[in-house]
Design a protein around this motif. Structure first.
Motif, PDB file in Angstrom:
ATOM      1  N   GLU A  88     -53.099 -26.215   6.503  1.00  0.00           N
ATOM      2  CA  GLU A  88     -52.240 -25.492   6.815  1.00  0.00           C
ATOM      3  C   GLU A  88     -50.900 -25.279   6.008  1.00  0.00           C
ATOM      4  N   GLU A  89     -50.685 -26.663   5.504  1.00  0.00           N
ATOM      5  CA  GLU A  89     -49.462 -26.771   4.335  1.00  0.00           C
ATOM      6  C   GLU A  89     -50.015 -26.156   3.033  1.00  0.00           C
ATOM      7  N   ALA A  90     -51.307 -26.223   2.605  1.00  0.00           N
ATOM      8  CA  ALA A  90     -51.602 -25.698   1.454  1.00  0.00           C
ATOM      9  C   ALA A  90     -51.286 -24.101   1.496  1.00  0.00           C
ATOM     10  N   VAL A  91     -51.977 -23.570   2.866  1.00  0.00           N
ATOM     11  CA  VAL A  91     -51.794 -21.917   2.992  1.00  0.00           C
ATOM     12  C   VAL A  91     -50.401 -21.573   2.786  1.00  0.00           C
ATOM     13  N   GLN A  92     -49.600 -22.251   3.658  1.00  0.00           N
ATOM     14  CA  GLN A  92     -48.212 -22.015   3.813  1.00  0.00           C
ATOM     15  C   GLN A  92     -47.482 -21.775   2.332  1.00  0.00           C
ATOM     16  N   ASP A  93     -47.704 -23.000   1.418  1.00  0.00           N
ATOM     17  CA  ASP A  93     -47.332 -22.820  -0.233  1.00  0.00           C
ATOM     18  C   ASP A  93     -47.979 -21.617  -0.737  1.00  0.00           C
ATOM     19  N   LEU A  94     -49.257 -21.161  -0.633  1.00  0.00           N
ATOM     20  CA  LEU A  94     -49.903 -20.029  -1.043  1.00  0.00           C
ATOM     21  C   LEU A  94     -49.007 -18.882  -0.675  1.00  0.00           C
ATOM     22  N   ILE A  95     -48.801 -18.787   0.644  1.00  0.00           N
ATOM     23  CA  ILE A  95     -48.005 -17.456   1.244  1.00  0.00           C
ATOM     24  C   ILE A  95     -46.661 -17.454   0.577  1.00  0.00           C
ATOM     25  N   ALA A 149     -52.966 -11.590   6.273  1.00  0.00           N
ATOM     26  CA  ALA A 149     -52.852 -10.468   5.776  1.00  0.00           C
ATOM     27  C   ALA A 149     -52.379 -10.360   4.138  1.00  0.00           C
ATOM     28  N   CYS A 150     -51.683 -11.572   3.994  1.00  0.00           N
ATOM     29  CA  CYS A 150     -51.139 -11.832   2.653  1.00  0.00           C
ATOM     30  C   CYS A 150     -51.940 -11.947   1.624  1.00  0.00           C
ATOM     31  N   CYS A 151     -53.383 -12.299   1.794  1.00  0.00           N
ATOM     32  CA  CYS A 151     -54.199 -13.188   0.688  1.00  0.00           C
ATOM     33  C   CYS A 151     -55.703 -12.266   0.774  1.00  0.00           C
ATOM     34  N   LYS A 152     -56.387 -12.748  -0.090  1.00  0.00           N
ATOM     35  CA  LYS A 152     -57.725 -12.357  -0.138  1.00  0.00           C
ATOM     36  C   LYS A 152     -58.678 -13.445  -0.698  1.00  0.00           C
ATOM     37  N   LEU A 153     -60.071 -13.239  -0.393  1.00  0.00           N
ATOM     38  CA  LEU A 153     -60.817 -14.280  -0.809  1.00  0.00           C
ATOM     39  C   LEU A 153     -61.540 -13.865  -2.082  1.00  0.00           C
ATOM     40  N   ILE A 154     -61.452 -14.649  -3.007  1.00  0.00           N
ATOM     41  CA  ILE A 154     -61.683 -14.627  -4.392  1.00  0.00           C
ATOM     42  C   ILE A 154     -63.075 -14.621  -4.553  1.00  0.00           C
ATOM     43  N   GLY A 155     -63.866 -15.663  -3.874  1.00  0.00           N
ATOM     44  CA  GLY A 155     -65.273 -15.755  -3.847  1.00  0.00           C
ATOM     45  C   GLY A 155     -65.635 -17.406  -3.593  1.00  0.00           C
ATOM     46  N   ASP A 156     -66.993 -17.638  -3.621  1.00  0.00           N
ATOM     47  CA  ASP A 156     -67.624 -18.772  -3.481  1.00  0.00           C
ATOM     48  C   ASP A 156     -67.173 -19.685  -4.759  1.00  0.00           C
ATOM     49  N   LEU A 193     -53.265 -14.351  -3.310  1.00  0.00           N
ATOM     50  CA  LEU A 193     -52.550 -13.527  -2.702  1.00  0.00           C
ATOM     51  C   LEU A 193     -53.345 -12.096  -3.235  1.00  0.00           C
ATOM     52  N   LYS A 194     -52.925 -11.253  -2.411  1.00  0.00           N
ATOM     53  CA  LYS A 194     -53.661  -9.834  -2.329  1.00  0.00           C
ATOM     54  C   LYS A 194     -53.418  -9.163  -3.940  1.00  0.00           C
ATOM     55  N   ASP A 195     -52.078  -9.411  -4.447  1.00  0.00           N
ATOM     56  CA  ASP A 195     -51.897  -8.874  -5.575  1.00  0.00           C
ATOM     57  C   ASP A 195     -52.135  -9.886  -6.741  1.00  0.00           C
ATOM     58  N   SER A 196     -52.971 -10.747  -6.564  1.00  0.00           N
ATOM     59  CA  SER A 196     -53.471 -11.838  -7.794  1.00  0.00           C
ATOM     60  C   SER A 196     -54.422 -11.167  -8.622  1.00  0.00           C
ATOM     61  N   ALA A 197     -54.297 -11.433  -9.800  1.00  0.00           N
ATOM     62  CA  ALA A 197     -55.295 -11.056 -10.825  1.00  0.00           C
ATOM     63  C   ALA A 197     -56.633 -11.917 -11.158  1.00  0.00           C
TER      64      ALA A 197
END
Length: 258
Positions: free
Chosen positions: A170-177, A202-209, A122-126
């Motif tokens: 898609e189910e994994a992503v939905q639980d993240l959202i 728009a809910c989320c961000k890429l942390i990295g590889d 999520l975008k506000d994740s630390a």
């Protein structure tokens, strides 16, 4: 030794089903292709039932190169290798990573793309890192029976993460959202496409590889189907050489995945 008529009948029916598919494969102009239909942008099904995606376009290009008539068959991911072995289709074009364990069950062509794993949150994740130590105490989702689920269980779970597996990406992503996960691990290109193009991205961000996880995706055929595998290999080389591959790639990515 006597064998019950039901068993004989079932075996005969199974053999007939398999032989029908083999007839397609042996007739080099007809090939049945299995794919998942739930892994955008590589393979997915539109609201009106159309199968689309990079895998689908690549498969169609390969079939055109081989001058073959191809029929697509959708199949849940966790049963896709058994379905190939049972003769439901002749090849899997579904972003399947080439692994040593899978090589015991199927024969792979040369790669048709290369991808690392990556993590989204999520975008506000630390969260700022993707290494196992950073996932301690986190809940991480992944699609079951994939290289990402294997990595999550082998590394994140052992570092103290709670790993949850799902039938589809898609189910994994939905639980993240919905806030039930702290992060999702998946193929990088799948996450990049979702974050960039999906309405809910728009809910989320890429942390990295995830370091050291780059894998090649190949087409899977039955272990003894060397002739079909080599036809696919020749066709892959041809569409890369004549620019068809780059044209398809440009529809989905603004960077090289080969």
């Amino acid at each position: 030794m006597r064998i019950s008529g039901w068993i004989v009948g079932a075996a005969a029916a199974a053999m007939l089903a398999v032989s029908g598919s083999y007839a397609w494969a042996q007739d080099a102009t007809k090939i049945k292709i299995g794919t998942e239909g739930a892994y955008p942008p590589f393979n997915s099904i539109t609201a009106d039932g159309k199968l689309i995606g990079f895998d689908v376009d690549i498969a169609n290009a390969l079939c055109a190169q081989m001058k073959a008539e191809c029929e697509f068959v959708t199949q849940d991911w966790d049963g896709i290798i058994p379905a190939l072995q049972a003769g439901k289709f002749d090849a899997i074009v579904a972003s399947m990573s080439i692994t040593e364990e899978r090589k015991k069950q199927v024969a792979f062509t040369n790669k048709y793309y290369v991808t690392p794993l990556a993590v989204a949150a999520l975008k506000d994740s630390a969260l700022t890192e993707t290494d196992p130590a950073s996932m301690a105490g986190k809940t991480v989702g992944a699609q079951a029976s994939t290289t990402q689920s294997i990595y999550a269980e082998d590394f994140y779970a052992k570092a103290g993460a709670d790993v949850k597996l799902y039938p589809t990406q898609e189910e994994a992503v939905q639980d993240l959202i919905n806030g039930r996960l702290d992060a999702v691990i998946s193929d990088k290109f799948v996450l990049v496409d979702w974050l960039k193009n999906a309405a809910d991205g728009a809910c989320c961000k890429l942390i990295g590889d995830v370091n050291g996880t780059e894998t090649e995706a190949g087409i899977a055929v039955r272990l003894d189907d060397n002739a079909l595998r080599e036809k696919f290999n020749a066709a892959i080389d041809a569409i890369v050489a004549d620019g068809t591959y780059k044209t398809i790639q440009a529809k989905y990515f603004d960077f090289d995945i080969y």
